[in-house]
Design a protein around this motif. Structure first.
Motif, PDB file in Angstrom:
ATOM      1  N   TYR A 193      -9.368   0.325  -3.795  1.00 52.81           N
ATOM      2  CA  TYR A 193     -10.458  -0.524  -3.326  1.00 52.81           C
ATOM      3  C   TYR A 193     -11.290  -1.157  -4.440  1.00 52.81           C
ATOM      4  O   TYR A 193     -12.311  -1.781  -4.161  1.00 52.81           O
ATOM      5  N   THR A 213     -16.950  -4.458  -7.989  1.00 48.92           N
ATOM      6  CA  THR A 213     -16.388  -5.521  -7.164  1.00 48.92           C
ATOM      7  C   THR A 213     -15.217  -4.927  -6.403  1.00 48.92           C
ATOM      8  O   THR A 213     -14.287  -4.380  -7.009  1.00 48.92           O
ATOM      9  N   SER A 226     -11.843  -4.700  -4.088  1.00 45.11           N
ATOM     10  CA  SER A 226     -10.573  -5.412  -4.005  1.00 45.11           C
ATOM     11  C   SER A 226     -10.371  -5.963  -2.594  1.00 45.11           C
ATOM     12  O   SER A 226     -11.110  -5.620  -1.665  1.00 45.11           O
ATOM     13  N   ASN A 227      -9.343  -6.768  -2.426  1.00 45.42           N
ATOM     14  CA  ASN A 227      -9.004  -7.286  -1.102  1.00 45.42           C
ATOM     15  C   ASN A 227      -8.682  -6.150  -0.134  1.00 45.42           C
ATOM     16  O   ASN A 227      -8.961  -6.257   1.059  1.00 45.42           O
ATOM     17  N   SER A 228      -8.102  -5.070  -0.636  1.00 49.17           N
ATOM     18  CA  SER A 228      -7.770  -3.925   0.228  1.00 49.17           C
ATOM     19  C   SER A 228      -9.011  -3.363   0.915  1.00 49.17           C
ATOM     20  O   SER A 228      -8.939  -2.894   2.048  1.00 49.17           O
ATOM     21  N   TRP A 229     -10.135  -3.411   0.244  1.00 46.89           N
ATOM     22  CA  TRP A 229     -11.388  -2.929   0.813  1.00 46.89           C
ATOM     23  C   TRP A 229     -11.767  -3.744   2.053  1.00 46.89           C
ATOM     24  O   TRP A 229     -12.121  -3.208   3.086  1.00 46.89           O
ATOM     25  N   TYR A 230     -11.658  -5.044   1.921  1.00 44.79           N
ATOM     26  CA  TYR A 230     -12.052  -5.921   3.022  1.00 44.79           C
ATOM     27  C   TYR A 230     -11.033  -5.888   4.162  1.00 44.79           C
ATOM     28  O   TYR A 230     -11.390  -6.075   5.325  1.00 44.79           O
ATOM     29  N   LEU A 231      -9.771  -5.619   3.838  1.00 45.69           N
ATOM     30  CA  LEU A 231      -8.742  -5.499   4.875  1.00 45.69           C
ATOM     31  C   LEU A 231      -8.936  -4.257   5.740  1.00 45.69           C
ATOM     32  O   LEU A 231      -8.408  -4.181   6.842  1.00 45.69           O
ATOM     33  N   ALA A 246     -11.617  -3.771  -7.661  1.00 44.67           N
ATOM     34  CA  ALA A 246     -11.072  -4.894  -8.431  1.00 44.67           C
ATOM     35  C   ALA A 246     -11.669  -4.864  -9.843  1.00 44.67           C
ATOM     36  O   ALA A 246     -10.944  -4.966 -10.825  1.00 44.67           O
ATOM     37  N   ARG A 251     -14.175   0.828   6.293  1.00 47.25           N
ATOM     38  CA  ARG A 251     -15.129   0.911   5.179  1.00 47.25           C
ATOM     39  C   ARG A 251     -16.195   1.960   5.462  1.00 47.25           C
ATOM     40  O   ARG A 251     -16.589   2.721   4.569  1.00 47.25           O
ATOM     41  N   SER A 253       0.832  -1.196   0.000  1.00 45.06           N
ATOM     42  CA  SER A 253       0.000   0.000   0.000  1.00 45.06           C
ATOM     43  C   SER A 253       0.873   1.255   0.000  1.00 45.06           C
ATOM     44  O   SER A 253       0.487   2.287  -0.512  1.00 45.06           O
ATOM     45  N   PRO A 295      -3.270  -5.225 -10.638  1.00 47.83           N
ATOM     46  CA  PRO A 295      -2.752  -5.209  -9.269  1.00 47.83           C
ATOM     47  C   PRO A 295      -1.502  -4.360  -9.114  1.00 47.83           C
ATOM     48  O   PRO A 295      -1.248  -3.813  -8.057  1.00 47.83           O
TER      49      PRO A 295
END
Length: 168
Positions: A56, A109, A111-116, A58, A122, A3, A80
């Motif tokens: 955030y 959709t 990205s994984n960064s959003w869920y992290l 994908a 969020r 990041s 990515p």
């Protein structure tokens, strides 16, 4: 890509540039098919800019579906690490298709960064967005073909666009 590297090389100006390319395609859909409404165009652009800035997104996809089958759609995949490079101009929305009984859709959709980020992170980002998305399902694209036709890049981040056209 970490990041730190993303934040160092990708700025709001870059996010605005990429979101602007997608917004141009949305605007062309508005001109050709009347959807999305002119009032929603800036909201979609602002949402995408903010989410791209944080890394955030994908995928982003919009178009028309009929009976849960895609009539036409544009899909954007965020690379990515932006290592592919490339550039392209907006435009090229499929035209002349019958969407009289079709429904408009617009999906993002995360990205994984959003869920992290976790729920508090969020929630913080959502306060800066013009609207908050709800959960949904994309229509099936089983009766047609995706063709990669454009690549947009800015600040080391690439967005690859593919166009779907139904065979029906």
């Amino acid at each position: 890509m970490s990041s730190y590297t993303y934040a160092e090389s990708f700025t709001r100006v870059h996010a605005r540039r990429l979101a602007g390319r997608v917004a141009t395609d949305l605007r062309q859909s508005h001109v050709l098919y009347g959807i999305p409404s002119s009032g929603r165009l800036d909201e979609y652009r602002l949402e995408l800019e903010e989410l791209l800035l944080g890394g955030y997104v994908a995928e982003y996809q919009f178009g028309f579906e009929k009976s849960d089958q895609v009539v036409w759609s544009l899909r954007y995949k965020v690379g990515p690490d932006g290592s592919l490079g490339g550039a392209g101009s907006a435009g090229g929305v499929p035209h002349g298709l019958d969407v009289s009984d079709a429904n408009w859709f617009n999906f993002l959709t995360f990205s994984n960064s959003w869920y992290l980020l976790g729920e508090p992170g969020r929630d913080s980002v959502n306060t800066r967005l013009p609207f908050v998305r709800t959960t949904g399902s994309l229509p099936s694209d089983g009766h047609g073909q995706w063709i990669t036709d454009r690549t947009y890049s800015a600040g080391g981040v690439e967005v690859q666009r593919t166009t779907f056209r139904s065979w029906l």
